[in-house]
Design an enzyme around this catalytic site. Sequence first.
Site, PDB file in Angstrom:
ATOM      1  N   THR A  43       0.836  -1.207   0.000  1.00  0.00           N
ATOM      2  CA  THR A  43       0.000   0.000   0.000  1.00  0.00           C
ATOM      3  C   THR A  43       0.867   1.252   0.000  1.00  0.00           C
ATOM      4  OG1 THR A  43      -1.581  -1.239   1.334  1.00  0.00           O
ATOM      5  CG2 THR A  43      -1.961   1.115   1.126  1.00  0.00           C
ATOM      6  N   TYR A 106     -12.355  -5.097   0.708  1.00  0.00           N
ATOM      7  CA  TYR A 106     -13.624  -4.613   0.162  1.00  0.00           C
ATOM      8  C   TYR A 106     -14.681  -5.702  -0.008  1.00  0.00           C
ATOM      9  CZ  TYR A 106     -16.983  -1.794  -2.389  1.00  0.00           C
ATOM     10  OH  TYR A 106     -18.129  -1.144  -2.768  1.00  0.00           O
ATOM     11  N   TYR A 132      -0.451 -10.797   4.739  1.00  0.00           N
ATOM     12  CA  TYR A 132      -0.538  -9.416   5.234  1.00  0.00           C
ATOM     13  C   TYR A 132      -1.924  -9.233   5.826  1.00  0.00           C
ATOM     14  CZ  TYR A 132      -0.232  -4.256   5.085  1.00  0.00           C
ATOM     15  OH  TYR A 132      -0.227  -2.914   5.398  1.00  0.00           O
ATOM     16  N   ARG A 137      -7.652  -1.711   6.934  1.00  0.00           N
ATOM     17  CA  ARG A 137      -7.775  -1.351   5.516  1.00  0.00           C
ATOM     18  C   ARG A 137      -8.628  -2.348   4.733  1.00  0.00           C
ATOM     19  NH1 ARG A 137      -4.357   2.611   3.332  1.00  0.00           N
ATOM     20  NH2 ARG A 137      -2.691   3.327   4.716  1.00  0.00           N
TER      21      ARG A 137
END
Length: 290
Positions: A43, A106, A132, A137
């Site tokens: 990111t 998402y 990860y 997030r």
Amino acid sequence: MFKGSMPALVTPLQNGALDLDALKRLVEWHIAEGSSGLVPVGTTGESPTLTHEEHEAVIAEVVKAAAGRVPVIAGAGSNNTVETIRFVEFAQKVGADAALVVTPYYNKPTQRGLLAHFQAAHDCADVPIIIYNIPGRSVVDMTPATMGTLAKLPRIIGVKDATGDIARVSQQRASCGADFVQLSGEDATALGFNAHGGVGCISVTANVAPRLCAEFQAATLAGDYSKALEYQDKLMPLHEAIFIEPGLVGAKYGLSKLGLCSEDVRSPLTGLEDTTKAAIDAAMVQAGLL
């Protein structure tokens, strides 16, 4: 192989385009400053706004520039399993030492979905995989039990844990084994993380202060927590200032102050507010960087 301070590398841009010359300079600088590994296109490397071709170009350039001097953990995550497979296969093709695969963001898979996703990433290539886990997030949290199941696969070797929950280290030691590589994904709690059994940090702050972060990590791994605490006190204002706004923007600003790359970021991110710049300037002065 995977321990100590490993910068989550920014991706330098110039006028909106990749600046591969600056990227190569950053690789050389980080190695000279004592970083023990490099992690491109997470990111912090602006993976959400890079094209697939740019993503792969950055990984290939970092692997080539590192030339085996330090391990390279290639960002290979996506919320699409097919795309993840593409990036894991590419990481192996260009000689990365491991692939960093994020929990899919998402679309919020179940734990069963996470098992299927990581099994597919594992099975598609021979490169080691580091999970990860960053629920802040991705809005999905891999449980220690799920991680323990994945840790039984031969190439699922560790985790970048950005939960901020230090107790997870002990829980994951119980579920995954003491040899499972646990790397912090949050600079501010990396001290406690290593005290609980972690072995390093994939760090945003290390973009700007690689030598201090490397020496901090070395102190923890040597069991010298008194010395590590001195480094923590010096670095904490920088950890906090860099994350007043999105961390990669703060890291690029800090690097621009050191003359190492531009501040350019891609929309929807924007340059920093002046007050944030002032806070980073002050923290860099306190850390002895300016």
